[in-house]
Scaffold this motif. Sequence first.
Motif, PDB file in Angstrom:
ATOM      1  N   GLU A   1     -32.829  -9.038 -15.308  1.00 27.30           N
ATOM      2  CA  GLU A   1     -31.976  -9.270 -16.230  1.00 27.30           C
ATOM      3  C   GLU A   1     -30.664  -8.926 -16.354  1.00 27.30           C
ATOM      4  OE1 GLU A   1     -33.237  -7.937 -20.499  1.00 27.30           O
ATOM      5  OE2 GLU A   1     -34.927  -9.023 -20.354  1.00 27.30           O
ATOM      6  N   GLU A   2     -30.520  -7.739 -15.691  1.00 27.05           N
ATOM      7  CA  GLU A   2     -29.342  -7.098 -15.331  1.00 27.05           C
ATOM      8  C   GLU A   2     -28.505  -7.738 -14.404  1.00 27.05           C
ATOM      9  OE1 GLU A   2     -27.711  -5.497 -17.508  1.00 27.05           O
ATOM     10  OE2 GLU A   2     -29.512  -4.671 -18.820  1.00 27.05           O
TER      11      GLU A   2
ATOM     12  N   GLN B   1     -21.475 -16.113  -5.640  1.00 23.83           N
ATOM     13  CA  GLN B   1     -22.055 -16.854  -6.606  1.00 23.83           C
ATOM     14  C   GLN B   1     -20.880 -17.732  -7.152  1.00 23.83           C
ATOM     15  OE1 GLN B   1     -25.589 -17.213  -7.849  1.00 23.83           O
ATOM     16  NE2 GLN B   1     -24.718 -18.884  -8.870  1.00 23.83           N
TER      17      GLN B   1
ATOM     18  N   SER C   1     -31.328 -13.372 -18.069  1.00 25.62           N
ATOM     19  CA  SER C   1     -30.880 -12.213 -18.673  1.00 25.62           C
ATOM     20  C   SER C   1     -31.151 -12.091 -20.024  1.00 25.62           C
ATOM     21  CB  SER C   1     -29.423 -12.081 -18.461  1.00 25.62           C
ATOM     22  OG  SER C   1     -28.968 -10.883 -19.006  1.00 25.62           O
TER      23      SER C   1
ATOM     24  N   GLY D   1     -46.223  -6.381 -19.430  1.00 29.40           N
ATOM     25  CA  GLY D   1     -46.132  -4.889 -19.314  1.00 29.40           C
ATOM     26  C   GLY D   1     -46.906  -3.992 -19.918  1.00 29.40           C
TER      27      GLY D   1
ATOM     28  N   GLU E   1     -29.129 -10.841 -13.575  1.00 34.47           N
ATOM     29  CA  GLU E   1     -28.545 -12.187 -13.840  1.00 34.47           C
ATOM     30  C   GLU E   1     -27.369 -12.008 -14.790  1.00 34.47           C
ATOM     31  OE1 GLU E   1     -33.202 -13.851 -14.041  1.00 34.47           O
ATOM     32  OE2 GLU E   1     -32.357 -13.143 -15.885  1.00 34.47           O
ATOM     33  N   ALA E   2     -27.305 -11.044 -15.640  1.00 36.23           N
ATOM     34  CA  ALA E   2     -26.064 -10.779 -16.209  1.00 36.23           C
ATOM     35  C   ALA E   2     -24.822 -10.708 -15.679  1.00 36.23           C
ATOM     36  CB  ALA E   2     -26.348  -9.680 -17.458  1.00 36.23           C
TER      37      ALA E   2
ATOM     38  N   ARG F   1     -36.712 -14.996 -10.489  1.00 33.61           N
ATOM     39  CA  ARG F   1     -37.162 -13.777 -10.198  1.00 33.61           C
ATOM     40  C   ARG F   1     -38.220 -13.814  -9.359  1.00 33.61           C
ATOM     41  NH1 ARG F   1     -37.013 -12.007 -16.557  1.00 33.61           N
ATOM     42  NH2 ARG F   1     -34.729 -12.344 -16.976  1.00 33.61           N
TER      43      ARG F   1
ATOM     44  N   ASP G   1     -26.289 -18.645  -3.946  1.00 31.84           N
ATOM     45  CA  ASP G   1     -27.057 -19.282  -5.167  1.00 31.84           C
ATOM     46  C   ASP G   1     -28.301 -18.554  -5.704  1.00 31.84           C
ATOM     47  OD1 ASP G   1     -26.598 -20.998  -7.485  1.00 31.84           O
ATOM     48  OD2 ASP G   1     -27.921 -22.380  -6.876  1.00 31.84           O
ATOM     49  N   TYR G   2     -28.216 -18.206  -6.885  1.00 27.03           N
ATOM     50  CA  TYR G   2     -29.354 -17.361  -7.380  1.00 27.03           C
ATOM     51  C   TYR G   2     -30.648 -18.352  -7.444  1.00 27.03           C
ATOM     52  CZ  TYR G   2     -32.183 -14.397 -10.619  1.00 27.03           C
ATOM     53  OH  TYR G   2     -33.137 -13.715 -11.267  1.00 27.03           O
TER      54      TYR G   2
ATOM     55  N   LEU H   1     -29.169 -19.427 -14.317  1.00 26.76           N
ATOM     56  CA  LEU H   1     -28.248 -18.383 -14.578  1.00 26.76           C
ATOM     57  C   LEU H   1     -27.462 -18.477 -15.792  1.00 26.76           C
ATOM     58  CD1 LEU H   1     -26.340 -17.271 -11.271  1.00 26.76           C
ATOM     59  CD2 LEU H   1     -27.776 -16.056 -12.812  1.00 26.76           C
TER      60      LEU H   1
ATOM     61  N   GLN I   1     -21.380 -12.142 -17.354  1.00 27.70           N
ATOM     62  CA  GLN I   1     -21.630 -11.396 -18.803  1.00 27.70           C
ATOM     63  C   GLN I   1     -21.093 -10.027 -18.768  1.00 27.70           C
ATOM     64  OE1 GLN I   1     -25.488 -11.796 -20.713  1.00 27.70           O
ATOM     65  NE2 GLN I   1     -25.470 -14.027 -20.561  1.00 27.70           N
TER      66      GLN I   1
ATOM     67  N   LEU J   1     -24.535 -11.915 -12.323  1.00 22.97           N
ATOM     68  CA  LEU J   1     -24.248 -13.053 -11.837  1.00 22.97           C
ATOM     69  C   LEU J   1     -23.729 -14.083 -12.707  1.00 22.97           C
ATOM     70  CD1 LEU J   1     -27.215 -13.401  -9.550  1.00 22.97           C
ATOM     71  CD2 LEU J   1     -25.033 -12.924  -8.803  1.00 22.97           C
ATOM     72  N   ASN J   2     -23.987 -14.405 -13.775  1.00 24.25           N
ATOM     73  CA  ASN J   2     -23.487 -15.238 -14.808  1.00 24.25           C
ATOM     74  C   ASN J   2     -22.251 -14.742 -15.412  1.00 24.25           C
ATOM     75  OD1 ASN J   2     -24.379 -13.957 -17.004  1.00 24.25           O
ATOM     76  ND2 ASN J   2     -26.177 -15.093 -17.336  1.00 24.25           N
TER      77      ASN J   2
ATOM     78  N   GLN K   1     -42.510  -4.608 -16.121  1.00 27.40           N
ATOM     79  CA  GLN K   1     -41.657  -4.566 -17.037  1.00 27.40           C
ATOM     80  C   GLN K   1     -39.990  -4.041 -16.375  1.00 27.40           C
ATOM     81  OE1 GLN K   1     -43.488  -2.385 -20.190  1.00 27.40           O
ATOM     82  NE2 GLN K   1     -42.336  -3.794 -21.610  1.00 27.40           N
TER      83      GLN K   1
END
Lengths: 293, 440
Positions: free
Chosen positions: B404-405, B243, A242, A259, B407-408, B253, B249-250, A151, B413, B410-411, B397
Amino acid sequence: MQKNAYFTGLTVPLLLLLPQLAITVVFFYWPASQAVWQSFLLQDAFGTSTEFVWFENYQALFSDPGYLKAFINTAIFSSFVCVLSLSIALLFAVMADRQIRGAEVYKTLLIWPYAVAPAVAGVLWLFMFDPSLGMLARGLSTMGIAWNPRLNGNDAMLLVILAATWKQISYNFLFFLAGLQSIPKSVIEAAVIDGARPMRRFWTIIFPLLSPTTFFLLVVNIVYVFFDTFGIIDTITGGGPSGATETLVYKVFSDGKGGSNLGGSAAQSVILLIMVIGMTAVQFRFIERKVNY
Amino acid sequence: MTVKSRILMSVAAFALAGAAPAVAQTEIQWWHALTGANNDVVVKLAEDFNASQKDYKVVPAYKGSYPDALNAGIAAFRAGTAPHILQVFEVGTGTMMSAKGAVKPVFELMKDAGETFDPKAYLPAITGYYSTAKGDMLSMPFNSSSMVMWYNKDAFKKAGLNPEAPPKTWPEVFEAAKKLKASGFEKCGFSNAWATWANIEQFGAWHNVSLSTKANGLDGFDAVLNFNSPAFLKHWTNLVDLQKQGVYDYSGRTNGGEGRFTSGECPIFLTSSGFFGNVKANAKFDWANAPMPYYPDVQGAPQNSIIGGASLWVMGGKKPDEYKGVAKFFTFLSNVDRQVKLHTESGYLPITKAAYEKVKASGFYKDKPYLETPILELNNKEPTENSRGLRYGSLVQIRDIWSEELEAALNGQKTPKAALDAAVERGNQMLRQFERTASR
């Protein structure tokens, strides 16, 4: 009297050049031109429908914040890996160049990591630093150090930098060692007689005389971090968390292969190609002037 | 006889021996992505089919992971050397569907070959994922699974929880996880594999909340994502808070983090029902599974779960005789006894109703209730627009973007709201690009 042998006409020189030219065209120019062509197309995965879209793939890239982030990541990743792997390798080479017991064993062992494939190197480091499986990660957590590359983007970046550096040290070490051994002993002995201490000898004599090697390695290392590190990133972080470890070359790989976005991926590789050509040209134009051959 | 003529003779004999079966038998290439025990299942199926008749020979070939196999199939199609049957994971369904001409829909294949084929014989929760809006089956379900909640019974006892009454709702899971954390599971009270499958795709279906318009993309490629809605926001906010507290806890993916359950690190773990073989082999504690948790205040929850796993696609541009062989092979696969055997031995879900009924009647699930959990989830209610499945192009994709989002968030950001909005917006950009290439 003419002493130099020379050819009249073009046939023989062209024939002699042909094998090399054929290899270059088939394996370098042909695929590169395919990538350029592909970057102007919008195509479905199976190639059943194709549309020529001019610069649309490029426009889409530059409006994607993830792409800008990949540039920043690449800058951080490549500068750390280059500086670390070059300086650590130089330190090791200077140490190994001295008269020490078991120097041969030491040198041989240092060369081993170069034989490890990038993806395997990635897995090795993951096994050490995975928060659940890794022995070293568990050590960190018992010492009370927060460590979670799943993370935390900085942790993940640190991990891929370490793995990529570790893999490249051997190669740099080999060349530095060869470079050190080709420095004439007489020059150094003269400096010793003049009373120069080891540090001074290193910076005023050895380091400048090593500069052709250092310059060569700098070029090779930049090509390495730009193109050869995606296996390490893929196995350790997959570009996450991320997007924190998504570098330009990794994005080319993941957009194109995972992709099936061939146009976007081709556009990225064209940009990457131009960047590396530009950087190498700059290096030869400006840094090479400072190199003493 | 001279040496020369002897050589000629043997060459001729060899050629005859080699040519004879090629004339009589039609080869059917089957590319798949299964390893280990599952690879053995594939090989065994092909061997059994080849032994059952003489006209066709199914030749399975392993082509790497799911994305690798899909890419190999795509590359082979572009080069004109596609296999007859390609195993594609559920995420690739949109990509395969949109490739008109590149694939031969299964319902068409069966009709052309004159095989008896009743789409109603298959479990609707499974075939719905691989059918058009009209109900025409496009690919043949092969290995299907769903998401369940695995839990460590020994850990439950240690924390003073009842191992026979696992938590049913998310608030109950959070409470149980806090108790587990207090009892020594410091790093991880609960977790999940397949970040977006758990927290977006299954979550939407199980709570009957839409991911997008157009029945989650099943009714057309012009679907617009809209899952930045209150139910999702509530769940993501909870995950982010937990979290921070170290209760959740993550775990990444993909299913790379599944080892955290079997090693005893995470006592509650949501992942595929296909995790069964691994748990059985590696967990050194008493375990069980239960249906996925839900929020009781979301109306209609729990709805039904959706499947994961892979299906078999038939590639286009092959000879009619070869298609006939593929059709025969699919009929062979759907046989009730064969499905019963596959299900009870491998843990894959049975794909026909008859097979499920037969296993149920045999009392098999009394000893092994954990194999029935995913079927009960899938059949929990009649599927709605939000729970039939999902079908988006470029989903590989899009899933990366969603991860990604998440994770952003959870951490730290991004706020959960900002992350959800970005996941929807960036996903929509991908959908619009795909729509352009698919609609021409």
